[in-house]
Design an enzyme around this catalytic site. Structure first.
Site, PDB file in Angstrom:
ATOM      1  N   GLU A  96       0.823  -1.193   0.000  1.00  0.00           N
ATOM      2  CA  GLU A  96       0.000   0.000   0.000  1.00  0.00           C
ATOM      3  C   GLU A  96       0.863   1.251   0.000  1.00  0.00           C
ATOM      4  OE1 GLU A  96      -3.976  -1.219   2.303  1.00  0.00           O
ATOM      5  OE2 GLU A  96      -2.086  -1.682   3.242  1.00  0.00           O
ATOM      6  N   CYS A 174       5.105  -5.304  16.065  1.00  0.00           N
ATOM      7  CA  CYS A 174       4.604  -4.331  17.042  1.00  0.00           C
ATOM      8  C   CYS A 174       3.144  -4.681  17.330  1.00  0.00           C
ATOM      9  CB  CYS A 174       4.717  -2.909  16.492  1.00  0.00           C
ATOM     10  SG  CYS A 174       6.417  -2.450  16.113  1.00  0.00           S
ATOM     11  N   GLU A 222       9.618  -2.528   7.545  1.00  0.00           N
ATOM     12  CA  GLU A 222      10.659  -1.842   8.319  1.00  0.00           C
ATOM     13  C   GLU A 222      11.802  -1.526   7.340  1.00  0.00           C
ATOM     14  OE1 GLU A 222      11.443  -0.414  11.237  1.00  0.00           O
ATOM     15  OE2 GLU A 222      13.397  -0.186  10.295  1.00  0.00           O
ATOM     16  N   ASN A 350      -4.593   4.423  15.931  1.00  0.00           N
ATOM     17  CA  ASN A 350      -5.586   4.194  14.886  1.00  0.00           C
ATOM     18  C   ASN A 350      -6.060   2.762  15.057  1.00  0.00           C
ATOM     19  OD1 ASN A 350      -5.393   6.751  13.517  1.00  0.00           O
ATOM     20  ND2 ASN A 350      -3.368   6.093  12.858  1.00  0.00           N
ATOM     21  N   CYS A 393      -1.694   5.627   9.904  1.00  0.00           N
ATOM     22  CA  CYS A 393      -0.527   4.927  10.459  1.00  0.00           C
ATOM     23  C   CYS A 393      -0.942   3.613  11.095  1.00  0.00           C
ATOM     24  CB  CYS A 393       0.108   5.731  11.582  1.00  0.00           C
ATOM     25  SG  CYS A 393       0.774   7.273  11.083  1.00  0.00           S
TER      26      CYS A 393
HETATM   27  N1  SAH Z   1       8.476   0.101  10.604  1.00  0.00           N
HETATM   28  C1  SAH Z   1       8.709   1.513  10.666  1.00  0.00           C
HETATM   29  C2  SAH Z   1       7.896   2.238   9.641  1.00  0.00           C
HETATM   30  C3  SAH Z   1       6.413   2.222   9.896  1.00  0.00           C
HETATM   31  S1  SAH Z   1       5.971   3.822  10.307  1.00  0.00           S
HETATM   32  C4  SAH Z   1       8.489   2.017  12.079  1.00  0.00           C
HETATM   33  O1  SAH Z   1       8.024   1.262  12.905  1.00  0.00           O
HETATM   34  O2  SAH Z   1       8.828   3.149  12.363  1.00  0.00           O
HETATM   35  C5  SAH Z   1       4.504   3.632  11.004  1.00  0.00           C
HETATM   36  C6  SAH Z   1       4.339   4.476  12.257  1.00  0.00           C
HETATM   37  O3  SAH Z   1       3.019   4.231  12.674  1.00  0.00           O
HETATM   38  C7  SAH Z   1       5.261   4.032  13.374  1.00  0.00           C
HETATM   39  O4  SAH Z   1       5.700   5.123  14.129  1.00  0.00           O
HETATM   40  C8  SAH Z   1       4.348   3.165  14.223  1.00  0.00           C
HETATM   41  O5  SAH Z   1       4.746   3.158  15.568  1.00  0.00           O
HETATM   42  C9  SAH Z   1       3.016   3.824  14.011  1.00  0.00           C
HETATM   43  N2  SAH Z   1       1.871   2.908  14.199  1.00  0.00           N
HETATM   44  C10 SAH Z   1       1.852   1.581  14.047  1.00  0.00           C
HETATM   45  N3  SAH Z   1       0.625   1.100  14.315  1.00  0.00           N
HETATM   46  C11 SAH Z   1      -0.155   2.157  14.635  1.00  0.00           C
HETATM   47  C12 SAH Z   1      -1.530   2.303  14.986  1.00  0.00           C
HETATM   48  N4  SAH Z   1      -2.343   1.259  15.049  1.00  0.00           N
HETATM   49  N5  SAH Z   1      -1.981   3.542  15.239  1.00  0.00           N
HETATM   50  C13 SAH Z   1      -1.166   4.609  15.145  1.00  0.00           C
HETATM   51  N6  SAH Z   1       0.124   4.537  14.791  1.00  0.00           N
HETATM   52  C14 SAH Z   1       0.639   3.315  14.547  1.00  0.00           C
END
Ligand code: SAH
Length: 413
Positions: A96, A174, A222, A350, A393
């Site tokens: 996406e 995560c 990542e 989110n 996000c």
């Molecule tokens: N893998 C990288 C790039 C992804 S960025 C990283 O972890 O940084 C995506 C961002 O969205 C990250 O800061 C992550 O912590 C955040 N994120 C992940 N799941 C989310 C959710 N359910 N709601 C809000 N932010 C989220």
């Protein structure tokens, strides 16, 4: 030409294209012609590269060389103007890519301010105070009243942001992220990473540098676990597509050795780090990779990171109701980040199916932000973009059942 039989032009840099044309017995300037056609004109078929002689195009085609442009398979449009693209590759895998039109002068923290930071970082205390008040208000406003779709998107492209993916799925696991539920399928090639940008620019009818485009490597995957392809893509985006490096930000969950490598790159985007917790026990619970690279290692890598003039590191902090959003967490986070040239982007969770956490209530978010700001750490509230179409996000999971349907029909699909 044997070794190029299965290669796509998209993803090849100047050196590789120079080798390709010289092995084909063509003059060196053909490499530049191909680069311009692929990365600036964003052609999708060899037959469209009208600057090349017909025989050379045929020779390339017979040798199995293609452009390798990915295909937009689906497109969902949010009420806030955000567009989520499902982009497919030759092997049937897809990722996406998200288009966020009309950024908002920096308060969103969604990367739309990526080009502004270099000019006006929070370097003086006066500017910082102004920054914080503005952020606090704008952030809450964003949370309460997501902006409607702009009626004239073409006239307001000045801060559009594209969020791109670096892997199909993700291995980091995560606990609050929907992409994690997919597991890791594979790395994207440099061509597949750049190809997402080319496809979206073409679909939106915009072109850098005339249109100001920011890029965030914050989609699926990542980036630092696909480091070489990510870096090659970043260089191509700067050198061939023409997007300035200060308009790009890469976010990592905290792959510490690669943070060190990244600091040594001559051409590189800005750095964002997903902090998400204020102590090791909590971070390990939310992000299992913290067992390998704990907060001490992560924060020292950030402290050692060679920042450029007026550059600073962004820390993202996803707020999970009742889990990591206590005032004590804000105080711990402020302590961790003390003295670092940084800002914090707060992201209220989110939600999504299969995610066990809840979005914190607004006054908790505001209180958290205030504690950071009062401790001298600029804190922004990232406005959720495209939540209704699963484009925000942590929501990228190739969801195709969207109620109510906001899918746009793609010709030929
Ligand atoms: N893998 C990288 C790039 C992804 S960025 C990283 O972890 O940084 C995506 C961002 O969205 C990250 O800061 C992550 O912590 C955040 N994120 C992940 N799941 C989310 C959710 N359910 N709601 C809000 N932010 C989220």
């Amino acid at each position: 030409m044997g070794e190029y039989l299965t290669l796509s032009l998209l993803g090849m840099d100047r050196a590789e294209l120079t080798t390709l044309v010289s092995e084909a017995g063509e003059p060196a300037y053909r490499a530049k012609q191909i680069m311009d056609a692929v990365y600036r004109l964003r052609v999708e078929g060899l037959e469209e590269i009208s600057t090349l002689p017909l025989e050379f195009r045929e020779q390339l085609a017979q040798g199995g060389v293609t452009i390798g442009a990915p295909r937009i398979e689906k497109k969902f449009v949010s009420v806030d103007g955000t567009v989520r693209y499902l982009i497919g590759f030759a092997d049937g895998q897809s990722v996406e890519t998200v288009w966020m039109p009309e950024g908002d002068g920096g308060e969103a923290g969604d990367g739309s301010e990526a080009g502004v930071e270099a000019e006006s970082g929070p370097s003086t205390s006066g500017a910082k105070a102004q920054f914080q008040t503005h952020e606090l208000n704008a952030g809450l406003e964003g949370l309460l009243h997501p902006r409607p779709n702009h009626p004239h998107p073409k006239r307001h492209q000045s801060r559009s942001t594209i969020c791109i993916s670096s892997q199909v799925g993700c291995a980091v696991d995560c606990q609050f992220c929907l992409t994690a539920l997919l597991g890791i399928k594979r790395n994207l090639t440099a061509g597949e990473i750049v190809g997402q940008v080319c496809a979206v620019l073409k679909d939106q009818g915009v072109s850098p540098p005339e249109d100001r485009i920011n890029l965030v490597f914050m989609g699926m995957g990542e980036p630092f676990l696909n480091y070489d392809n990510f870096m090659k893509a970043a260089r191509l985006l700067v050198e061939a597509v023409g997007i300035a490096e200060r308009r790009m930000t890469v976010s990592t969950a905290g792959i510490v050795p690669r943070i060190h490598d990244f600091g040594g790159e001559t051409i590189r985007p800005k750095l964002a780090i997903s902090l998400n917790a204020s102590n090791d026990a909590l971070r390990t619970q939310l992000m299992p990779l913290n067992k390998k690279w704990n907060l001490e290692k992560l924060i020292s890598a950030a402290r050692e990171f060679p920042l450029r003039t007026r550059e600073y590191i962004t820390f993202e902090y996803v707020l999970l109701g009742g889990v990591n959003d206590e005032p004590q967490n804000a105080r711990e986070a402020a302590e961790l980040l003390r003295g670092l040239r940084c800002k914090v982007n707060l992201i209220a969770l989110n939600p999504g199916p299969g995610i066990e956490f809840s979005t914190p209530v607004e006054d908790r978010v505001a209180a958290f932000q205030k504690i950071l700001c009062n401790a001298g750490i600029p804190a922004f509230l990232r406005r959720p973009r495209g939540r209704d179409i699963y484009a925000a996000c942590g929501q990228l999971k190739r969801t195709i059942e969207i109620p109510p349907a906001r899918e746009v029909q793609i010709q030929g699909v």
